[in-house]
Design an enzyme around this catalytic site. Structure first.
Site, PDB file in Angstrom:
ATOM      1  N   LYS A   8      35.143  35.958  31.435  1.00  0.00           N
ATOM      2  CA  LYS A   8      34.663  37.529  32.083  1.00  0.00           C
ATOM      3  C   LYS A   8      35.828  38.332  31.997  1.00  0.00           C
ATOM      4  CE  LYS A   8      36.994  36.685  36.009  1.00  0.00           C
ATOM      5  NZ  LYS A   8      38.530  37.203  36.326  1.00  0.00           N
ATOM      6  N   ALA A  95      45.087  33.785  32.560  1.00  0.00           N
ATOM      7  CA  ALA A  95      44.621  34.968  31.739  1.00  0.00           C
ATOM      8  C   ALA A  95      43.839  36.006  32.589  1.00  0.00           C
ATOM      9  CB  ALA A  95      44.216  34.487  30.272  1.00  0.00           C
ATOM     10  N   LEU A  97      40.790  35.557  32.794  1.00  0.00           N
ATOM     11  CA  LEU A  97      39.493  35.552  32.184  1.00  0.00           C
ATOM     12  C   LEU A  97      38.443  34.644  32.778  1.00  0.00           C
ATOM     13  CD1 LEU A  97      40.766  35.899  28.670  1.00  0.00           C
ATOM     14  CD2 LEU A  97      39.829  37.916  29.821  1.00  0.00           C
ATOM     15  N   GLY A  99      38.558  31.093  32.798  1.00  0.00           N
ATOM     16  CA  GLY A  99      38.185  30.068  31.849  1.00  0.00           C
ATOM     17  C   GLY A  99      37.951  28.663  32.819  1.00  0.00           C
ATOM     18  N   GLY A 100      38.864  28.505  33.766  1.00  0.00           N
ATOM     19  CA  GLY A 100      38.795  27.324  34.445  1.00  0.00           C
ATOM     20  C   GLY A 100      37.471  27.277  35.379  1.00  0.00           C
ATOM     21  N   SER A 101      37.235  28.617  36.108  1.00  0.00           N
ATOM     22  CA  SER A 101      35.843  28.731  37.009  1.00  0.00           C
ATOM     23  C   SER A 101      34.923  28.412  36.041  1.00  0.00           C
ATOM     24  CB  SER A 101      36.060  29.974  37.771  1.00  0.00           C
ATOM     25  OG  SER A 101      37.100  30.321  38.240  1.00  0.00           O
ATOM     26  N   SER A 102      34.947  29.179  34.876  1.00  0.00           N
ATOM     27  CA  SER A 102      33.877  28.940  34.091  1.00  0.00           C
ATOM     28  C   SER A 102      33.276  27.744  33.560  1.00  0.00           C
ATOM     29  CB  SER A 102      33.621  30.060  32.703  1.00  0.00           C
ATOM     30  OG  SER A 102      32.431  29.841  32.208  1.00  0.00           O
ATOM     31  N   ASP A 134      35.667  32.498  42.121  1.00  0.00           N
ATOM     32  CA  ASP A 134      34.819  33.122  40.838  1.00  0.00           C
ATOM     33  C   ASP A 134      33.669  32.262  40.040  1.00  0.00           C
ATOM     34  OD1 ASP A 134      36.563  35.304  40.596  1.00  0.00           O
ATOM     35  OD2 ASP A 134      37.892  34.606  39.002  1.00  0.00           O
TER      36      ASP A 134
HETATM   37  O1  C5P Z   1      39.618  31.156  45.059  1.00  0.00           O
HETATM   38  P1  C5P Z   1      40.697  30.729  44.311  1.00  0.00           P
HETATM   39  O2  C5P Z   1      41.167  29.393  44.208  1.00  0.00           O
HETATM   40  O3  C5P Z   1      40.108  31.045  42.734  1.00  0.00           O
HETATM   41  O4  C5P Z   1      41.704  31.748  44.552  1.00  0.00           O
HETATM   42  C1  C5P Z   1      43.166  31.507  44.079  1.00  0.00           C
HETATM   43  C2  C5P Z   1      43.882  32.218  45.164  1.00  0.00           C
HETATM   44  O5  C5P Z   1      43.997  33.749  44.916  1.00  0.00           O
HETATM   45  C3  C5P Z   1      43.703  31.833  46.621  1.00  0.00           C
HETATM   46  O6  C5P Z   1      44.438  30.802  46.984  1.00  0.00           O
HETATM   47  C4  C5P Z   1      44.287  33.233  47.344  1.00  0.00           C
HETATM   48  O7  C5P Z   1      45.703  33.291  47.281  1.00  0.00           O
HETATM   49  C5  C5P Z   1      44.200  34.142  46.030  1.00  0.00           C
HETATM   50  N1  C5P Z   1      42.848  35.090  46.437  1.00  0.00           N
HETATM   51  C6  C5P Z   1      42.790  36.012  47.443  1.00  0.00           C
HETATM   52  N2  C5P Z   1      41.875  36.690  47.665  1.00  0.00           N
HETATM   53  C7  C5P Z   1      40.690  36.584  46.827  1.00  0.00           C
HETATM   54  C8  C5P Z   1      40.581  35.403  45.653  1.00  0.00           C
HETATM   55  C9  C5P Z   1      41.925  35.006  45.525  1.00  0.00           C
HETATM   56  O8  C5P Z   1      43.705  36.209  48.076  1.00  0.00           O
HETATM   57  N3  C5P Z   1      39.531  37.352  47.012  1.00  0.00           N
END
Ligand code: C5P
Length: 284
Positions: A8, A95, A97, A99-102, A134
Site C-alpha cells: 500500500k 519501507a 509499504l 508488506g508484513g501486515s499484508s 494496518d
Molecule cells: O500497530 P502496529 O504494531 O503496526 O504499530 C507499530 C507501532 O507504531 C506501535 O507500537 C506504536 O508505537 C506506533 N503507532 C502509533 N500510532 C498508530 C500506529 C502505530 O503510535 N496509529
C-alpha cells in the site's frame, strides 16, 4: 491456497493526537498497489506454524506477522491445526509499504477459506487489528480511509477508472515505525523542505510523519525534492513511516521513465520500482 498480498501507499496521513494507550489517533487514506508478495498457505493436522521466505532478512520466527496471524486465528476459533506458509517477498520491509501486515491479512483470508470458518469481514478485522494497525485495511484491498490507530476502515470514494501511476524509491535503510511516531511531537520541519499539503486532482496529499523522519534521514527530503523536479510528477510523498518516498506520475510510461532516471541518479543501492493501482485480476 495461493494468494497475493499487495503493498500500500499512504496518500494522506494526518496525526490528530497521542492517545493514552501509547498509540496515535490518525486519519489516513491508503491505496493498495500492484507490487505484491506471493503466498502459499497449507494446513494439516497437528499444531504450530512453519514460515519459509526467500528473503533471509525477514524473520521466520513467532515475531513474523504471518506467524502472528496463525496464532491469533487459532486463538479466536479454538481450532488446532498446523500451518505451512511460503512467502515470495517482493515488498521491501521497513519501507512504509505494509508488506508484513499484508502478508498477515492474506494468511487470515487463506485460513478462513481453508478451514471453512466463514468468519466474515468484521471478525477478521477484529483479529487483524490485534496483529497490527494496518492489517484490517489489507483484508479489504481497496482504497480506504483508516481512522483510530488505523484499524477502523471505511471504503474511500475512488472512481473505478482513476489511474494511480507511481514511482517508488526506498533507500537501503528502513525506518522503525514506533520511533517515527515517538519523534513526531517534538520534530521540526527542515527549512526548504515542504511537508505541507499538495493537491493532486481532488485529493490532498500530506504525511505528518515526514517531519520527524526527514529530520533524521536526510536522503529522504533529497529524494522528495528530486521527484518533484521531474517533469510529469505533480506530487511526491513519503509512505507511512518511510523509508519509501513515492512520486505520483501523470502516466505509467512517465513512472517507468522516472524510475529509470532514478536508477541513474541514486545508483544501485535503493530499491526503485514503478507501480499502478492494485486490481483483483492480479490474484493468482
Ligand atoms: O500497530 P502496529 O504494531 O503496526 O504499530 C507499530 C507501532 O507504531 C506501535 O507500537 C506504536 O508505537 C506506533 N503507532 C502509533 N500510532 C498508530 C500506529 C502505530 O503510535 N496509529
Amino acid at each position: 491456497m495461493k494468494l497475493s498480498a499487495p503493498a500500500k501507499v499512504n496518500l494522506s496521513l494526518r496525526i490528530r493526537r497521542k492517545r493514552d494507550d501509547g498509540y496515535h489517533e490518525i486519519e489516513t487514506l491508503m491505496a493498495p498497489i500492484s507490487i505484491a508478495d506471493e503466498l502459499e498457505v497449507t494446513v494439516g493436522a497437528g499444531d504450530g506454524v512453519v514460515i519459509r521466505c526467500d528473503d533471509p532478512t525477514v524473520p521466520d520466527g513467532p515475531e513474523n506477522l504471518a506467524a502472528k496471524a496463525v496464532s491469533a486465528f487459532a486463538r479466536h476459533t479454538g481450532l488446532k491445526f498446523r500451518a505451512e506458509i511460503t512467502i515470495a517477498k517482493h515488498i521491501p520491509h521497513g519501507a512504509g509499504l505494509g508488506g508484513g501486515s499484508s502478508d498477515a491479512a492474506a494468511v487470515l483470508l487463506a485460513l478462513d477459506g481453508l478451514l471453512e470458518t466463514g468468519l466474515g469481514v468484521e471478525t477478521l478485522e477484529q483479529i487483524g487489528a490485534e496483529i497490527g494497525s494496518d492489517v484490517p485495511f489489507f483484508l479489504g484491498r481497496r482504497p480506504a480511509w483508516a481512522r483510530g490507530r488505523g484499524e477502523r476502515i471505511e471504503a474511500a470514494e475512488w472512481e473505478a477508472d482513476k489511474e494511480l501511476s507511481l514511482v517508488l524509491i526506498k533507500p537501503s535503510f528502513g525506518v522503525e515505525t514506533p520511533w517515527a511516531y515517538r519523534a513526531w511531537r517534538d520534530s521540526q520541519e527542515i527549512p526548504g523542505v515542504g511537508s505541507g499539503e499538495q493537491r493532486w486532482g481532488d485529493l490532498t496529499l500530506v504525511n505528518d510523519l515526514e517531519r520527524p523522519v526527514f529530520q533524521k534521514f536526510l536522503l529522504l527530503p533529497v529524494i522528495k525534492r528530486w521527484l518533484l523536479g521531474r517533469e510529469g510528477v505533480p506530487a511526491a510523498l513519503m509512505s507511512g513511516s518511510g523509508s519509501t518516498v513515492f512520486g505520483v506520475c501523470e502516466s505509467r510510461e512517465r513512472a517507468e521513465a522516472v524510475a529509470e532516471a532514478a536508477r541513474d541518479e541514486f545508483g544501485p543501492e535503493p530499491w526503485i520500482a514503478a507501480a499502478g493501482r492494485w486490481s483483483e485480476s492480479e490474484e493468482p
